[in-house]
Design an enzyme around this catalytic site. Structure first.
Site, mmCIF file in Angstrom:
data_model
loop_
_atom_site.group_PDB
_atom_site.id
_atom_site.type_symbol
_atom_site.label_atom_id
_atom_site.label_comp_id
_atom_site.label_asym_id
_atom_site.label_seq_id
_atom_site.Cartn_x
_atom_site.Cartn_y
_atom_site.Cartn_z
ATOM 1 N N ASP A 1 0.809 -1.271 0.099
ATOM 2 C CA ASP A 1 -0.157 0.079 0.249
ATOM 3 C C ASP A 1 0.865 1.275 -0.106
ATOM 4 O O ASP A 1 1.868 1.134 0.322
ATOM 5 C CB ASP A 1 -1.142 0.073 1.139
ATOM 6 C CG ASP A 1 -0.341 -0.092 2.734
ATOM 7 O OD1 ASP A 1 0.935 0.167 2.663
ATOM 8 O OD2 ASP A 1 -0.932 -0.457 3.753
ATOM 9 N N GLY A 13 -0.877 5.920 2.618
ATOM 10 C CA GLY A 13 -1.778 6.930 2.572
ATOM 11 C C GLY A 13 -2.906 6.587 3.574
ATOM 12 O O GLY A 13 -3.290 7.509 4.347
ATOM 13 N N PHE A 14 -3.209 5.616 3.737
ATOM 14 C CA PHE A 14 -4.199 5.118 4.796
ATOM 15 C C PHE A 14 -3.854 5.512 6.306
ATOM 16 O O PHE A 14 -4.419 5.863 7.077
ATOM 17 C CB PHE A 14 -4.869 3.606 4.551
ATOM 18 C CG PHE A 14 -6.092 3.434 5.684
ATOM 19 C CD1 PHE A 14 -7.396 3.459 5.431
ATOM 20 C CD2 PHE A 14 -5.561 2.709 6.935
ATOM 21 C CE1 PHE A 14 -8.458 3.233 6.494
ATOM 22 C CE2 PHE A 14 -6.369 2.354 7.885
ATOM 23 C CZ PHE A 14 -7.882 2.771 7.674
ATOM 24 N N ASP A 18 -7.520 -7.440 0.657
ATOM 25 C CA ASP A 18 -6.503 -7.426 1.811
ATOM 26 C C ASP A 18 -7.323 -7.288 2.873
ATOM 27 O O ASP A 18 -8.245 -6.318 2.963
ATOM 28 C CB ASP A 18 -5.259 -6.581 1.472
ATOM 29 C CG ASP A 18 -5.675 -5.046 1.928
ATOM 30 O OD1 ASP A 18 -5.116 -4.909 3.263
ATOM 31 O OD2 ASP A 18 -6.261 -4.324 1.016
#
Length: 375
Positions: free
Chosen positions: A91, A94-95, A266
């Site tokens: 990833d 950002g999250f 995921d």
């Protein structure tokens, strides 16, 4: 497209196929166990592989802070570092940066944030996100840097966030360039607003990515809203590219998403649940702490080819969980990863045989039965 994506069978919107990468084929629909800090928690890489996982997810934010992306590069890249020779998707970070709330500052350039570990200051730009993922960690699939939109939010807030993610997506694409052995996925945003999701998908398609993710869900909107967003978003994505639903979720969520054309998932749920005494099943979570399992000599799921599912009694798992033994988290996480992979295998088979609609309907009934028992 960097990798060939072959759709082998369809049943309604559901589809099954193979995403072919230099490090191996990814059978879709696929569930990616989350290896946040270069490890799928409580499991050996060999166990994850034997459970049926074709790909795992690595976390850019956590790895850039500890041990550091440059250090991972010096040690041979993420695959060698963690002894995983199959594909890895990372990833963008950002999250995690979004979740920091008061520790971050968002600008057009990127995100400035403080480490949750030691308070040190860092900047994550689209270009840096690509450098970390593709060049330093060596991910097979990198994700664009995006802003995860808050929920709930106004339409104006959702548009502002979505357009920033689009600009960052273009910068990620420019930084990534053309690569034969690596792929880059774009991320659709727009909260629950149909016209914003459609616009995001259209403009990302114009930029041109190797795959397309649906982001900004599993943030509190609920299953019904999630399904509605998928209903109007997935048909706007390029049909010949993989569709990835980020951060989802419970087994019923996976079934509903596959029914709507999602290919990849995921979630931390299998291993997080395992560390808290829960085993997943078609009926939902099984809480091994409950006294009803104290003398239950049956295994969790004898039909799954995994020692944790097949060879240990619920009574023993209950004992380990109540005693706080490390082996409880290890065995339950192992079962949960194997269960999720078994579920994906069953969905792939149902699509190939043209029986996915029946499979999904029966699964919904079992899930509802489980919810009724727990209520």
């Amino acid at each position: 497209m960097s990798f060939d994506f072959e759709i082998q069978a369809r049943d309604g919107a559901a589809r099954t196929g193979v995403l072919k990468t230099p490090r191996g084929d990814i059978r879709t629909p696929a569930f990616m166990p989350v290896g946040t800090a270069a490890t799928v928690k409580a499991l050996y890489p060999e166990q994850v592989r034997a459970a049926g996982a074709d790909i795992i997810l690595g976390n850019t934010y956590h790895l850039m802070l500890r041990p550091g992306a440059e250090r991972v590069k010096r040690l041979g890249g993420l695959h060698d570092f963690m002894r995983w020779d199959k594909p890895i998707l990372t990833d963008s970070g950002g999250f995690q940066v979004w979740s920091l709330a008061g520790l971050r500052k968002l600008t057009e350039e990127g995100v400035e944030f403080q480490s949750h570990i030691d308070g040190s200051k860092h900047q994550l730009t689209p270009e840096r996100a690509i450098e970390i993922q593709a060049d330093l960690l060596g991910a097979d699939i990198s994700m664009q840097l995006d802003e995860c939109t808050n929920f709930p939010c106004t339409e104006e807030e959702a548009r502002t966030s979505m357009e920033l993610s689009l600009r960052w997506g273009q910068r990620c694409k420019d930084a990534f360039g053309a690569r034969d052995a690596q792929a880059l996925f774009g991320i659709v945003q727009g909260s629950v607003y149909e016209h914003l999701r459609r616009e995001s998908a259209q403009r990302l398609t114009e930029i041109g990515f190797d795959g397309y993710a649906v982001g900004g869900l599993a943030v509190g909107e609920g299953r019904e809203a999630m399904c509605e967003v998928l209903d109007f978003t997935v048909p706007t994505l390029p049909d010949d590219r993989p569709h990835y639903l980020m951060g989802v979720g419970k087994p019923i969520d996976l079934v509903e998403a596959v029914a709507r054309g999602i290919d990849m998932f995921d979630c931390v749920m299998p291993t997080r649940s395992g560390r808290h005494g829960q085993a997943w099943s078609d009926y939902g979570p099984v809480n091994l702490k409950r006294a009803e399992f104290a003398e239950d000599n049956t295994p969790l799921a004898p039909e799954i080819d995994c020692p944790a599912s097949r060879d240990y009694s619920k009574a023993y798992l209950h004992h380990l969980t109540r005693a706080g033994e490390y082996l409880s988290a290890m065995l339950l996480s192992w079962h949960n990863i194997a269960y999720y992979q078994h579920l994906m295998q069953r969905m792939r088979a149902a699509i190939r045989s043209g029986e996915f609609d029946s499979f999904a309907s029966e699964f919904r009934v079992r899930w509802a039965e489980g919810e009724a028992r727990r209520s």
